[in-house]
Design a protein around this motif. Structure first.
Motif, PDB file in Angstrom:
ATOM      1  N   GLU A  10      66.319  33.325  46.797  1.00  0.00           N
ATOM      2  CA  GLU A  10      65.132  34.170  46.905  1.00  0.00           C
ATOM      3  C   GLU A  10      64.490  34.324  45.535  1.00  0.00           C
ATOM      4  O   GLU A  10      65.176  34.622  44.556  1.00  0.00           O
ATOM      5  CB  GLU A  10      65.502  35.545  47.463  1.00  0.00           C
ATOM      6  N   GLN A  12      60.532  35.505  43.531  1.00  0.00           N
ATOM      7  CA  GLN A  12      59.247  36.166  43.696  1.00  0.00           C
ATOM      8  C   GLN A  12      58.112  35.151  43.620  1.00  0.00           C
ATOM      9  O   GLN A  12      58.281  34.039  43.124  1.00  0.00           O
ATOM     10  CB  GLN A  12      59.080  37.234  42.618  1.00  0.00           C
ATOM     11  N   THR A  13      56.977  35.575  44.124  1.00  0.00           N
ATOM     12  CA  THR A  13      55.782  34.731  44.059  1.00  0.00           C
ATOM     13  C   THR A  13      55.537  34.282  42.620  1.00  0.00           C
ATOM     14  O   THR A  13      55.616  35.088  41.692  1.00  0.00           O
ATOM     15  CB  THR A  13      54.562  35.510  44.577  1.00  0.00           C
ATOM     16  N   PRO A  87      54.623  32.863  49.095  1.00  0.00           N
ATOM     17  CA  PRO A  87      55.343  33.342  50.282  1.00  0.00           C
ATOM     18  C   PRO A  87      55.331  32.328  51.426  1.00  0.00           C
ATOM     19  O   PRO A  87      56.311  32.235  52.183  1.00  0.00           O
ATOM     20  CB  PRO A  87      54.587  34.621  50.658  1.00  0.00           C
ATOM     21  N   VAL A 117      60.507  33.338  49.485  1.00  0.00           N
ATOM     22  CA  VAL A 117      59.607  33.725  48.404  1.00  0.00           C
ATOM     23  C   VAL A 117      59.004  35.076  48.769  1.00  0.00           C
ATOM     24  O   VAL A 117      58.303  35.193  49.781  1.00  0.00           O
ATOM     25  CB  VAL A 117      58.504  32.687  48.184  1.00  0.00           C
ATOM     26  N   SER A 118      59.287  36.055  47.968  1.00  0.00           N
ATOM     27  CA  SER A 118      58.809  37.400  48.256  1.00  0.00           C
ATOM     28  C   SER A 118      57.545  37.698  47.458  1.00  0.00           C
ATOM     29  O   SER A 118      57.365  37.207  46.339  1.00  0.00           O
ATOM     30  CB  SER A 118      59.891  38.424  47.919  1.00  0.00           C
ATOM     31  N   SER A 119      56.693  38.512  48.076  1.00  0.00           N
ATOM     32  CA  SER A 119      55.413  38.844  47.423  1.00  0.00           C
ATOM     33  C   SER A 119      55.533  40.083  46.562  1.00  0.00           C
ATOM     34  O   SER A 119      56.543  40.782  46.601  1.00  0.00           O
ATOM     35  CB  SER A 119      54.333  39.033  48.473  1.00  0.00           C
TER      36      SER A 119
END
Length: 119
Positions: A10, A12-13, A87, A117-119
């Motif tokens: 995982e 982040q953007t 994302p 991919v987290s925003s």
């Protein structure tokens, strides 16, 4: 032929990940390696492919300019460097081996590695 992916996780953007695929067995009959991905509820999507020599690569529209496929035949490995992740890149990424160019007929598949991919 067995294909095993690793390197998912995982991020982040805007972040980056490098996926690896290790091949074992006789891959000579399936010289073209490819990466595909599948998001929940969506069809499997072609990401990139690479010839045995590594001199030729081909990318799906979603990967162009952000992802780079490479291989190390001495280690029987294929890589996917993913930069500027979004994302919408979230999904299970699969390594596949086959014949044909630029999008091969797939003979062998890995079990997949999850990318989030987290925003």
């Amino acid at each position: 032929v067995q294909l095993v992916e690793s390197g998912g996780g995982e991020v982040q953007t805007g972040g980056a990940l490098r996926l690896s695929c290790t091949a074992s067995g006789d891959t000579s009959s399936s010289p073209v390696m490819a990466w595909l991905r599948q998001a929940p509820g969506k069809e499997r999507e072609f990401v990139a492919s690479i010839t045995y020599s590594g001199r030729n690569t081909y990318y799906g529209n979603s990967a162009k300019g952000r992802f780079t496929v490479s291989r190390d035949n001495t280690e029987n490995m294929v890589f996917l460097q993913m930069n500027s992740l979004k994302p919408e890149d979230t999904g299970t990424y699969y390594c596949a081996a086959g014949i044909g160019w630029p999008v091969p007929n797939y003979h062998h598949w890995g079990q997949g590695t999850q990318v989030t991919v987290s925003s």
